[in-house]
Design an enzyme around this catalytic site. Sequence first.
Site, PDB file in Angstrom:
ATOM      1  N   GLY A  51       0.796  -1.230   0.000  1.00  0.00           N
ATOM      2  CA  GLY A  51       0.000   0.000   0.000  1.00  0.00           C
ATOM      3  C   GLY A  51       0.822   1.271   0.000  1.00  0.00           C
ATOM      4  N   LEU A  65      -4.373  -5.780  -4.877  1.00  0.00           N
ATOM      5  CA  LEU A  65      -3.304  -4.779  -4.791  1.00  0.00           C
ATOM      6  C   LEU A  65      -1.979  -5.364  -4.285  1.00  0.00           C
ATOM      7  CD1 LEU A  65      -2.616  -1.710  -4.997  1.00  0.00           C
ATOM      8  CD2 LEU A  65      -3.147  -1.560  -2.567  1.00  0.00           C
ATOM      9  N   ASP A  66      -0.911  -5.131  -5.055  1.00  0.00           N
ATOM     10  CA  ASP A  66       0.449  -5.530  -4.649  1.00  0.00           C
ATOM     11  C   ASP A  66       0.570  -7.019  -4.350  1.00  0.00           C
ATOM     12  OD1 ASP A  66       1.150  -2.875  -4.899  1.00  0.00           O
ATOM     13  OD2 ASP A  66       0.905  -2.431  -2.776  1.00  0.00           O
ATOM     14  N   ALA A  67      -0.303  -7.817  -4.965  1.00  0.00           N
ATOM     15  CA  ALA A  67      -0.283  -9.247  -4.643  1.00  0.00           C
ATOM     16  C   ALA A  67      -0.004 -10.119  -5.862  1.00  0.00           C
ATOM     17  CB  ALA A  67      -1.616  -9.647  -4.015  1.00  0.00           C
TER      18      ALA A  67
END
Lengths: 281, 281, 281, 281
Positions: free
Chosen positions: A198, A224-226
Amino acid sequence: MLLHCPDRQGIINDVTRFITDNRGNIVYLDQYVDTIESRLFMRIEWDLEAFLIPRDSIEEYIRTMIARKYEMEFKIYFSDVRPRMAIFVSKMSHCIYDLLARYKAGEWDVDIPCIVSNHEDLRFIGEQFDIPYYVFPVEKDHSNAAEVEKAEMELLARENVSFIVLARYMQIIGDNMIAAYPNHIINIHHSFLPAFIGAKPYHQAYQRGVKIIGATSHYVTAELDAGPIIEQDVVRISHKDTPESLVGKGRDLEKIVLSRAVTKHIERKILTYKNRTVIFN
Amino acid sequence: MLLHCPDRQGIINDVTRFITDNRGNIVYLDQYVDTIESRLFMRIEWDLEAFLIPRDSIEEYIRTMIARKYEMEFKIYFSDVRPRMAIFVSKMSHCIYDLLARYKAGEWDVDIPCIVSNHEDLRFIGEQFDIPYYVFPVEKDHSNAAEVEKAEMELLARENVSFIVLARYMQIIGDNMIAAYPNHIINIHHSFLPAFIGAKPYHQAYQRGVKIIGATSHYVTAELDAGPIIEQDVVRISHKDTPESLVGKGRDLEKIVLSRAVTKHIERKILTYKNRTVIFN
Amino acid sequence: MLLHCPDRQGIINDVTRFITDNRGNIVYLDQYVDTIESRLFMRIEWDLEAFLIPRDSIEEYIRTMIARKYEMEFKIYFSDVRPRMAIFVSKMSHCIYDLLARYKAGEWDVDIPCIVSNHEDLRFIGEQFDIPYYVFPVEKDHSNAAEVEKAEMELLARENVSFIVLARYMQIIGDNMIAAYPNHIINIHHSFLPAFIGAKPYHQAYQRGVKIIGATSHYVTAELDAGPIIEQDVVRISHKDTPESLVGKGRDLEKIVLSRAVTKHIERKILTYKNRTVIFN
Amino acid sequence: MLLHCPDRQGIINDVTRFITDNRGNIVYLDQYVDTIESRLFMRIEWDLEAFLIPRDSIEEYIRTMIARKYEMEFKIYFSDVRPRMAIFVSKMSHCIYDLLARYKAGEWDVDIPCIVSNHEDLRFIGEQFDIPYYVFPVEKDHSNAAEVEKAEMELLARENVSFIVLARYMQIIGDNMIAAYPNHIINIHHSFLPAFIGAKPYHQAYQRGVKIIGATSHYVTAELDAGPIIEQDVVRISHKDTPESLVGKGRDLEKIVLSRAVTKHIERKILTYKNRTVIFN
């Protein structure tokens, strides 16, 4: 050709025999068996000069003669077809400069037809490198997000873009775009994922008092960001670092990690399976 | 002497003058100002040979003459007083062997009066190095945790232990023990914190598909894996690694990272403030 | 089986067909083509359970049916034959402790029948781990070097030693011993070779003012510190380091680098060609 | 102010008292004692706003009142005087792009009045960034080396250049220029010095079979590749790398290592003594 399939005896033999029997000269072969998933991953490159099967039919022949038999997923790329890469930026220039410096130096077999941004700030870089720079301003409340996504996707389609690089683009990518470019949107996140997902990861790192910071390049997925991680690297810090000095040290990491990931992508050396990447070298 | 206090002009002058005026010869001085917290951290070492103030009164004199004035927290250590270190282990031997090899080679100015474990497995190591090995079995349901903690703390008090090293000790440390040894219990966590907190970090790392794994040594606080970080290091991995091979690669990291943290602690080079460490070198 | 030969089409096919036709189940296959030397390197592992060719004849069959055709050099190892490793030490204990800690923890499929030294100093470690410790004192003028070498080689032969690890053994190895164990004597040199060959590399590193120091594990050849490199690693230093602190930081590097090299050797994952190593993983 | 002198009691007191007595507010102080050379190194920064001594007289006052007493060498820099940096290049663009991207992004407090080259190849970069680009062709037999050096030095003098960055400039720097800019010419050498001095270090690294390659930034002195090292870094390689792929991996190292060194130089955080650097942070 990149492929993966459940691991069974005879696959490598079948594939190599198919190529050599049809007078293809194998110039690269690397394979890897994931023993936990019991799955074979393979990258094979051959010379088409004397190849008996016409270029346009290769995919069909392989599907018919090999892929079905082995429940194989595969993708064929021709080395004379240059991928077309779009760069998305916001206000920070370090990553895009690193990308364009490599492009200009001829390090990559790639075309860059456009730069996309939500801000005017870096238009001068587009001008320096003679690459069209398009601005799609995003409202603070994201009220026009759907429109912007549509307009951007039209541009990408028109420019025949094959993959997207988010060079510190500070906007969330919409689901339609992610769906249109699965494992073809490369992001750089300025932390050692999965730590500090994040916003403001350097501030988070400072707060936590870590002794090493990192950067992570990954394919963008809906979460997100995964997405699947392509490349990571780290640099040692100390108690003397402030959030600001971390931002500075991080910049060097970010651009190198992103460019390494882009290099692997352009060279078609990345296979993705179940949120993990297999990277040949 | 280790100290920290709000940063004001004149502190360093006052401290050094106090020492030199009383015929102390300063042999080491390092200081660091955290400009964000506006706080000064300092480590100063001086020779007591010709020092005018008697050893037993130094602390009182400094409190009276300097510390109050500057709202200073400080701690005095004498280099001829060897800290006494207890090692806690479970079943894995790599960290304790690394600690004891250094101890035996005379790398550290430390005494090791006891090894504590919840299992019999590594008793032979205690015997190899001639160090008493105490077993306090913990029930699976932790029903005897309070008793065990009490017995362990009695042993530590009896042996005059000054700090504890958890060398892959697979039990949660109780709040009483943490309170009794604040910033004096050193743990090694087998991940790059704050990524992969809790159990089986190598399996978590494998699942997430990271390209680098780490190890983190930190002081134990009441919150799990959240104490002040002393040292971290990482090693590059690839898609070829399995959870098992990660465990293997991680072992080397864990023991080196833990031993580096222990070295810094023994040399009294660590100051802790608001969950972050200042480490002099 | 480890093999290398000039690269020609069909080798992999021929080898894998030979094994599968004779009911061997291939469990590992990795190959690498050095395009500069135009040479193929390969490591292949198969299950002998249903294999038609008797164990004692495998080598002959392969030589006759495959190796001659391809001018192949190859070596066959059986996973149930544990290599026998001798450790040579002088006075420093960090490397041998690291080796023995792994051995004792069962990390390695190896036997250690003897420790050889030119000094009595570390006899206690042999006793701790119950491994015979032999001392062959070398005269300062090396006048008895030939005798010592002869006695040592008799011991190694008697103990059926298959490879030797020099765990900071501070003596030059004689030519006869090197000839008897080609690419089977593993040394750790305490610098980033080829920088700082020879004596006192940490002092050389200090003098030169480098910002990083290293350690190198290599096979011993007739030329000092010039054999094929197996593994290297480095650690960052600063102007604050003295030659003494470099020695301390280097110790951690040395033992880890040496043990990694020994691991690769025990797992038979190293091929050597023209002073360079190919290392499978 | 950067200074170094033989270590004696009272220096820090004297310096800080001199500043505070004259109403200077110290905003940075770092010092380091080299106990081997028995020499103190110090970097001190103070606010001139209320300082009693006029700016032009500070140097004289310090020389008279402090420096003589302690046999001190010192240098005063004013943070509002931007250093002027010349970049020398040949045909490779990765380092200069990295330098100019930072410059353009405002990372550095520096002016870049000119780019100097022995080739026309990178003139377009000068044009992209609007920086005058001067070409001084060097004959293959170096017959015009003296002339070229003279012309370059005239340009540097005219442009009031304070330091020079060799961004993969493939020519030997002449003795006159070195003498004119002592410890003010920063070079990047594409190896981990002192390994692989001289030409084609990546080829040398390949031949030697190293497992790690490096890059080194150092001040240029009369002896080739032997000046004080400012910064080094490394990257892991494998047997799969060719000299060409090493060149590629090395490029990333080179530019980052060079830019880190330039950053430290611009921030006046480097002290040099007896061919070693002291670097504050």
